[in-house]
Design a protein around this motif. Structure first.
Motif: not given
Length: 209
Positions: A111-112, A132-133, A163-166, A170-172
């Motif tokens: 989706t993202l 994101l992939i 992973p939370v970091r990803r 992605s949010e940023g």
């Protein structure tokens, strides 16, 4: 390696009569029927519902954070099926700003990836546990302007697959592309969709019903 045949499960209101549409993307090992059943928990009674089915119940073979080449051609095939579906929904009279996306896990990543490669004013998007992939994020893939599309990304901390970091990275990226994005991280939540996340999705994304 495999590509996907077009196999779309539909539900809800017939697209010719619907005011909006929701595209549901299932996780690895799941089915279109599984994910589309989530619609009964969301405010989407006025929507045409669509859920593509992945070949072998998986959109791409490896983790979403392995090098992209290893997940080809399945990944490009999956993105092409979503693109074709969106084009068909638009052709049937529902504009992009009335199209919503809901994905879980592998479907949330997809989706993202799809909306960020094709940023526009959509109705909204929910990524239940995704990011994101790619091993490295390729910024050249991402273009457009979300025009304040509401987007919700959730995950558990820690999550065995995402992973939370990803999720944070992605949010940023998505925020910089002018999305109205909300990220929610749940400590200790197992790899599933919780009732709290569903309530948040209804409040932030589907509150226009």
């Amino acid at each position: 390696m495999y590509t996907h045949s077009k196999n779309i499960v539909t539900a809800g209101i017939p697209v010719a009569e619907a005011k909006r549409a929701v595209v549901f993307l299932h996780g690895r090992g799941a089915t279109a029927e599984d994910i589309i059943s989530l619609s009964s928990h969301l405010n989407v009674d006025d929507a045409a519902l669509f859920a593509p089915q992945a070949t072998n119940n998986s959109w791409y073979p490896y983790s979403f954070i392995t090098p992209v080449e290893q997940n080809q051609p399945a990944l490009d095939s999956a993105l092409a099926i979503i693109n074709e579906l969106v084009d068909e929904i638009v052709s049937s009279g529902i504009p992009k700003d009335k199209i919503y996306f809901v994905g879980f896990s592998q479907g949330a990543c997809l989706t993202l990836e799809y909306i960020t490669r094709n940023a526009a004013r959509y109705g909204g998007a929910v990524a239940f546990t995704g990011g994101l992939i790619g091993k490295e994020i390729n910024m050249r893939n991402y273009k457009g302007d979300f025009q304040q599309t509401p987007i919700l990304i959730t995950t558990g901390d820690p999550d065995a697959h995402v992973p939370v970091r990803r999720v944070e990275v992605s949010e940023g990226i998505i925020k910089k592309m002018n999305a109205k994005i909300t990220m929610k991280i749940y400590a200790g939540r197992v790899h599933t969709i919780s009732q709290k996340e569903i309530e948040l999705a209804k409040q932030l994304i589907f509150n226009e019903a």
